[in-house]
Design a protein around this motif. Structure first.
Motif, mmCIF file in Angstrom:
data_model
loop_
_atom_site.group_PDB
_atom_site.id
_atom_site.type_symbol
_atom_site.label_atom_id
_atom_site.label_comp_id
_atom_site.label_asym_id
_atom_site.label_seq_id
_atom_site.Cartn_x
_atom_site.Cartn_y
_atom_site.Cartn_z
ATOM 1 N N UNK A 1 37.871 -19.432 -15.476
ATOM 2 C CA UNK A 1 36.504 -19.707 -15.014
ATOM 3 C C UNK A 1 35.660 -20.401 -16.081
ATOM 4 N N UNK A 2 35.629 -19.821 -17.266
ATOM 5 C CA UNK A 2 34.687 -20.278 -18.297
ATOM 6 C C UNK A 2 35.195 -21.456 -19.111
ATOM 7 N N UNK A 3 36.478 -21.476 -19.396
ATOM 8 C CA UNK A 3 37.019 -22.548 -20.234
ATOM 9 C C UNK A 3 37.493 -23.746 -19.418
ATOM 10 N N UNK A 4 38.089 -23.480 -18.245
ATOM 11 C CA UNK A 4 38.609 -24.576 -17.432
ATOM 12 C C UNK A 4 37.705 -24.937 -16.261
ATOM 13 N N UNK A 5 36.679 -24.126 -16.005
ATOM 14 C CA UNK A 5 35.741 -24.418 -14.926
ATOM 15 C C UNK A 5 36.291 -24.190 -13.537
ATOM 16 N N UNK A 6 37.347 -23.397 -13.412
ATOM 17 C CA UNK A 6 37.972 -23.109 -12.122
ATOM 18 C C UNK A 6 37.352 -21.839 -11.544
ATOM 19 N N UNK A 7 36.157 -21.993 -10.996
ATOM 20 C CA UNK A 7 35.372 -20.834 -10.569
ATOM 21 C C UNK A 7 35.790 -20.275 -9.212
ATOM 22 N N UNK A 8 36.813 -20.855 -8.595
ATOM 23 C CA UNK A 8 37.341 -20.279 -7.368
ATOM 24 C C UNK A 8 38.039 -18.958 -7.608
ATOM 25 N N UNK A 9 38.475 -18.729 -8.829
ATOM 26 C CA UNK A 9 39.058 -17.439 -9.198
ATOM 27 C C UNK A 9 37.894 -16.484 -9.394
ATOM 28 N N UNK A 10 37.665 -15.612 -8.423
ATOM 29 C CA UNK A 10 36.507 -14.724 -8.456
ATOM 30 C C UNK A 10 36.825 -13.441 -9.205
ATOM 31 N N UNK A 11 35.830 -12.883 -9.835
ATOM 32 C CA UNK A 11 35.965 -11.611 -10.539
ATOM 33 C C UNK A 11 35.129 -10.593 -9.777
ATOM 34 N N UNK A 12 35.822 -9.620 -9.192
ATOM 35 C CA UNK A 12 35.127 -8.608 -8.406
ATOM 36 C C UNK A 12 35.052 -7.282 -9.133
ATOM 37 N N UNK A 13 36.152 -6.562 -9.144
ATOM 38 C CA UNK A 13 36.162 -5.195 -9.667
ATOM 39 C C UNK A 13 36.526 -5.113 -11.141
ATOM 40 N N UNK A 14 37.228 -6.105 -11.651
ATOM 41 C CA UNK A 14 37.750 -6.124 -13.019
ATOM 42 C C UNK A 14 38.705 -4.964 -13.317
ATOM 43 N N UNK A 15 39.296 -4.417 -12.260
ATOM 44 C CA UNK A 15 40.272 -3.330 -12.396
ATOM 45 C C UNK A 15 41.563 -3.623 -11.635
ATOM 46 N N UNK B 1 41.521 -7.791 -5.639
ATOM 47 C CA UNK B 1 42.323 -8.970 -5.359
ATOM 48 C C UNK B 1 41.572 -10.294 -5.388
ATOM 49 N N UNK B 2 40.280 -10.294 -5.646
ATOM 50 C CA UNK B 2 39.496 -11.536 -5.639
ATOM 51 C C UNK B 2 39.946 -12.508 -6.730
ATOM 52 N N UNK B 3 40.558 -12.002 -7.778
ATOM 53 C CA UNK B 3 40.964 -12.838 -8.917
ATOM 54 C C UNK B 3 42.424 -13.281 -8.835
ATOM 55 N N UNK B 4 43.056 -13.130 -7.671
ATOM 56 C CA UNK B 4 44.481 -13.423 -7.536
ATOM 57 C C UNK B 4 44.782 -14.900 -7.762
ATOM 58 N N UNK B 5 45.775 -15.148 -8.589
ATOM 59 C CA UNK B 5 46.313 -16.476 -8.877
ATOM 60 C C UNK B 5 47.825 -16.368 -8.726
ATOM 61 N N UNK B 6 48.539 -17.462 -8.877
ATOM 62 C CA UNK B 6 49.992 -17.346 -8.939
ATOM 63 C C UNK B 6 50.468 -17.812 -10.305
ATOM 64 N N UNK B 7 51.424 -17.084 -10.833
ATOM 65 C CA UNK B 7 52.057 -17.388 -12.110
ATOM 66 C C UNK B 7 53.530 -17.629 -11.844
ATOM 67 N N UNK B 8 53.962 -18.835 -12.103
ATOM 68 C CA UNK B 8 55.341 -19.219 -11.821
ATOM 69 C C UNK B 8 55.738 -18.836 -10.395
ATOM 70 N N UNK C 1 44.391 -11.904 -12.243
ATOM 71 C CA UNK C 1 43.979 -12.521 -13.507
ATOM 72 C C UNK C 1 42.982 -11.675 -14.285
ATOM 73 N N UNK C 2 42.391 -10.664 -13.660
ATOM 74 C CA UNK C 2 41.474 -9.783 -14.387
ATOM 75 C C UNK C 2 42.227 -8.727 -15.194
ATOM 76 N N UNK C 3 43.528 -8.605 -14.956
ATOM 77 C CA UNK C 3 44.337 -7.618 -15.666
ATOM 78 C C UNK C 3 45.210 -8.248 -16.742
ATOM 79 N N UNK C 4 45.043 -9.552 -16.935
ATOM 80 C CA UNK C 4 45.867 -10.276 -17.901
ATOM 81 C C UNK C 4 44.994 -10.878 -18.981
ATOM 82 N N UNK C 5 45.605 -11.062 -20.108
ATOM 83 C CA UNK C 5 44.933 -11.782 -21.180
ATOM 84 C C UNK C 5 45.302 -13.257 -21.092
ATOM 85 N N UNK C 6 44.390 -14.103 -21.527
ATOM 86 C CA UNK C 6 44.647 -15.546 -21.511
ATOM 87 C C UNK C 6 45.901 -15.895 -22.313
ATOM 88 N N UNK C 7 46.153 -15.176 -23.405
ATOM 89 C CA UNK C 7 47.340 -15.477 -24.215
ATOM 90 C C UNK C 7 48.629 -15.249 -23.429
#
Length: 162
Positions: free
Chosen positions: A31-45, A49-56, A62-68
């Motif tokens: 959201x903040x670094x890439x400007x992809x604000x479609x990834x919503x942050x709801x509960x942060x827990x 599911x508002x922050x769901x993305x796909x990885x591979x 995405x609220x449960x993962x670190x950027x690294x």
């Protein structure tokens, strides 16, 4: 850069190299670094599911993962699905079936549906509801969302929609 870690990843088909704070959340990076604000942050827990993305190709919170942790990953966000001029079939089905109201949960649902259509049989509406149970919607009552997914499953499986 002192105190930051370099990561390299692909997001929606575009390669990125960035330096991130070790404790920055993946959702905040997108959201903040890439400007992809479609990834919503709801509960942060990881519950809503508002922050769901796909990885591979697999859905993740995405609220449960670190950027690294995104280093070396192929990341897809809702912005990678389609545009208002050329929507992805999942987006079209949600529109056709009025499967959204306020829209806050919609990006997470779209990304989850993309994953479950590729990985689960979804033989009946109960299986669809179970597959979507990690995403919370406060507006729709889920019936329209289930109808949209049922349409997509029928199309996937070559079953005529009635």
């Amino acid at each position: 850069m002192i105190g930051k870690t370099q990561i390299s990843l692909t997001v929606n088909g575009e390669a990125f190299d960035a330096y991130v704070e070790p404790r920055m959340l993946a959702a905040d990076f997108l959201r903040d670094e890439l400007g992809l604000t479609g990834t919503h942050v709801g509960c942060e827990h990881g519950v809503c599911g508002a922050c769901t993305i796909t990885l591979n190709g697999t859905s993740a919170r995405s609220c449960l993962m670190l950027a690294v942790q995104l280093d070396g990953m192929d990341v897809q966000t809702v912005e990678g699905l389609g545009t208002t001029r050329r929507m992805h079939r999942i987006q079209e089905a949600f529109r056709e079936h009025h499967a959204l109201q306020c829209g806050f949960c919609t990006p997470g649902f779209l990304m989850t549906v993309r994953d479950v259509l590729d990985t689960l049989p979804l033989r009946d509406d109960e299986e669809i509801r179970d597959a979507l149970s990690g995403n919370i919607c406060r507006c729709t009552g889920y019936d329209h969302i289930v109808k949209a997914v049922r349409t997509l499953v029928n199309e996937r499986d070559g079953i005529p929609n009635l």
